[in-house]
Design a protein around this motif. Structure first.
Motif, PDB file in Angstrom:
ATOM      1  N   MET A 109      32.671   9.444  26.891  1.00  0.00           N
ATOM      2  CA  MET A 109      32.909  10.227  27.314  1.00  0.00           C
ATOM      3  C   MET A 109      33.345  10.101  29.094  1.00  0.00           C
ATOM      4  O   MET A 109      32.446   9.815  29.289  1.00  0.00           O
ATOM      5  N   SER A 110      33.963  11.020  29.470  1.00  0.00           N
ATOM      6  CA  SER A 110      34.640  11.244  30.841  1.00  0.00           C
ATOM      7  C   SER A 110      33.197  12.082  31.480  1.00  0.00           C
ATOM      8  O   SER A 110      33.269  13.105  31.068  1.00  0.00           O
ATOM      9  N   VAL A 111      32.845  11.711  32.428  1.00  0.00           N
ATOM     10  CA  VAL A 111      32.382  12.515  33.846  1.00  0.00           C
ATOM     11  C   VAL A 111      33.359  13.490  33.967  1.00  0.00           C
ATOM     12  O   VAL A 111      34.046  13.248  34.546  1.00  0.00           O
ATOM     13  N   PRO A 112      32.996  14.433  33.968  1.00  0.00           N
ATOM     14  CA  PRO A 112      32.991  16.245  34.471  1.00  0.00           C
ATOM     15  C   PRO A 112      33.423  15.678  36.072  1.00  0.00           C
ATOM     16  O   PRO A 112      32.759  15.345  36.503  1.00  0.00           O
ATOM     17  N   HIS A 113      35.022  16.524  36.125  1.00  0.00           N
ATOM     18  CA  HIS A 113      35.244  16.889  37.489  1.00  0.00           C
ATOM     19  C   HIS A 113      34.111  18.016  38.185  1.00  0.00           C
ATOM     20  O   HIS A 113      34.060  16.940  39.750  1.00  0.00           O
ATOM     21  N   LEU A 114      33.044  18.752  37.581  1.00  0.00           N
ATOM     22  CA  LEU A 114      32.204  19.486  38.196  1.00  0.00           C
ATOM     23  C   LEU A 114      31.108  19.676  38.010  1.00  0.00           C
ATOM     24  O   LEU A 114      30.978  20.632  36.787  1.00  0.00           O
ATOM     25  N   THR A 115      29.951  19.693  38.048  1.00  0.00           N
ATOM     26  CA  THR A 115      28.864  20.033  37.623  1.00  0.00           C
ATOM     27  C   THR A 115      28.252  19.991  38.290  1.00  0.00           C
ATOM     28  O   THR A 115      27.407  21.527  37.716  1.00  0.00           O
ATOM     29  N   THR A 116      28.272  20.451  39.790  1.00  0.00           N
ATOM     30  CA  THR A 116      26.648  20.733  40.627  1.00  0.00           C
ATOM     31  C   THR A 116      27.523  21.776  41.518  1.00  0.00           C
ATOM     32  O   THR A 116      28.531  21.527  42.390  1.00  0.00           O
ATOM     33  N   ILE A 117      26.665  22.928  41.537  1.00  0.00           N
ATOM     34  CA  ILE A 117      27.806  23.852  43.497  1.00  0.00           C
ATOM     35  C   ILE A 117      26.120  24.221  43.783  1.00  0.00           C
ATOM     36  O   ILE A 117      25.187  25.070  43.253  1.00  0.00           O
ATOM     37  N   GLY A 118      26.272  23.503  45.473  1.00  0.00           N
ATOM     38  CA  GLY A 118      25.311  24.092  45.971  1.00  0.00           C
ATOM     39  C   GLY A 118      26.156  25.748  46.692  1.00  0.00           C
ATOM     40  O   GLY A 118      27.127  25.700  47.030  1.00  0.00           O
ATOM     41  N   PHE A 119      24.819  26.272  47.162  1.00  0.00           N
ATOM     42  CA  PHE A 119      25.160  27.381  47.914  1.00  0.00           C
ATOM     43  C   PHE A 119      24.729  27.948  49.274  1.00  0.00           C
ATOM     44  O   PHE A 119      22.905  27.411  49.348  1.00  0.00           O
ATOM     45  N   ASP A 120      24.966  28.461  50.044  1.00  0.00           N
ATOM     46  CA  ASP A 120      24.488  28.082  51.869  1.00  0.00           C
ATOM     47  C   ASP A 120      23.854  29.688  51.130  1.00  0.00           C
ATOM     48  O   ASP A 120      24.002  30.338  50.443  1.00  0.00           O
ATOM     49  N   ALA A 121      22.770  30.367  52.038  1.00  0.00           N
ATOM     50  CA  ALA A 121      22.300  31.317  52.012  1.00  0.00           C
ATOM     51  C   ALA A 121      22.483  32.473  53.066  1.00  0.00           C
ATOM     52  O   ALA A 121      23.166  33.377  52.878  1.00  0.00           O
ATOM     53  N   ASP A 122      21.962  32.038  54.448  1.00  0.00           N
ATOM     54  CA  ASP A 122      22.079  33.218  54.982  1.00  0.00           C
ATOM     55  C   ASP A 122      23.999  33.337  55.406  1.00  0.00           C
ATOM     56  O   ASP A 122      24.396  31.940  55.180  1.00  0.00           O
ATOM     57  N   ASP A 123      24.859  34.498  55.832  1.00  0.00           N
ATOM     58  CA  ASP A 123      25.502  35.249  55.973  1.00  0.00           C
ATOM     59  C   ASP A 123      26.872  34.202  55.166  1.00  0.00           C
ATOM     60  O   ASP A 123      27.959  34.147  55.268  1.00  0.00           O
ATOM     61  N   THR A 124      26.452  33.772  53.616  1.00  0.00           N
ATOM     62  CA  THR A 124      26.583  33.039  53.556  1.00  0.00           C
ATOM     63  C   THR A 124      26.966  34.311  51.511  1.00  0.00           C
ATOM     64  O   THR A 124      27.969  34.854  50.250  1.00  0.00           O
ATOM     65  N   LEU A 125      25.331  34.141  50.797  1.00  0.00           N
ATOM     66  CA  LEU A 125      25.711  35.415  49.859  1.00  0.00           C
ATOM     67  C   LEU A 125      24.356  36.883  50.816  1.00  0.00           C
ATOM     68  O   LEU A 125      24.476  37.763  49.872  1.00  0.00           O
ATOM     69  N   TRP A 126      24.966  36.279  51.723  1.00  0.00           N
ATOM     70  CA  TRP A 126      23.365  38.403  52.359  1.00  0.00           C
ATOM     71  C   TRP A 126      23.888  37.595  53.757  1.00  0.00           C
ATOM     72  O   TRP A 126      23.903  36.920  54.764  1.00  0.00           O
TER      73      TRP A 126
END
Length: 237
Positions: free
Chosen positions: A1-18
């Protein structure tokens, strides 16, 4: 089974989400007005920036560090004669920042909600522990993240460690944020994707050149464009 291209997403908080930087700018204007009789506004602001830079290694990022830098600057520009009433006003300004309601940025909640479940989502943010926990709780997005990492600094080693702990390593991970210096460049250096979501206000300390030649660098206008970009990256790698 091949490894997925993308599994995890990191988000910054300040001035990215709020919103965040706008409250620092407003408080700085309030601070400069307190010291108007002791120096020009531009010079007081310059002194404050230098104090904040000096103090990062000791106090870290966040509102409490900013408060201490304001007090230090007030002592400096008044040659040690700053009245107790001004110190009290600085502390009050800091408390106002610490109690300010959260203002989510456009598309933040719906984008995080849409990606939750399909990918492992990690909030990766600098700043004061209690304040960041407060903001995340008030944002209504806390339950959408699989993990939360509040760090003292963001480097390639930081991202390599976090994406290995909460994902399959940086090669299958993406970091999304408004700071080229903290969110994008080091994530790419670690081997991941770096997605820049520009904010109209960015602290001078966070400025950096965009890594335009890097294959894993992307820029989007706002978080509303992220799901489509994620789908394309996950499909093609």
């Amino acid at each position: 089974m091949s490894v997925p291209h993308l599994t995890t997403i990191g988000f910054d908080a300040d001035d990215t989400l709020w919103q965040n930087e706008q409250f620092f700018r407003m408080t700085e204007q309030r601070f400069v007005a307190m010291l108007a009789e002791h120096g020009e506004a531009s010079q007081v602001s310059a002194n404050l920036l230098e104090a904040a830079k000096r103090n990062l290694g000791m106090y870290g990022f966040g509102i409490k560090s900013f408060m201490l830098s304001m007090i230090e600057t007030a002592i400096e520009v008044t040659d040690g004669r700053v009245p107790a009433s001004t110190i009290a006003e600085i502390l009050a300004a800091g408390r106002d920042m610490l109690s300010h309601p959260i203002e989510p940025l456009p598309h933040a909640h719906e984008t995080v909600e849409r990606l939750a479940g399909a990918y492992r989502l990690v909030l990766i943010t600098k700043g004061d522990l209690l304040d960041q926990e407060r903001k995340l709780a008030q944002s209504g997005m806390g339950d959408l993240f699989d993990a939360v990492e509040i760090v003292s600094d963001k480097s390639a080693a930081t991202y390599a460690r976090i994406f290995s702990r909460h994902g399959d390593g940086p090669q299958t991970s993406m970091m999304v944020g408004n700071s080229l210096k903290s969110d994008v460049v080091p994530a790419i250096e670690a081997g991941g994707w770096g997605i820049h979501v520009p904010h109209e206000l960015t602290w001078a300390v966070e400025h950096a050149e965009a890594p335009d030649a890097a294959p894993r660098f992307r820029r989007i206008a706002d978080l509303g464009e992220l799901p489509t970009l994620v789908e394309a990256i996950a499909r093609t790698g």
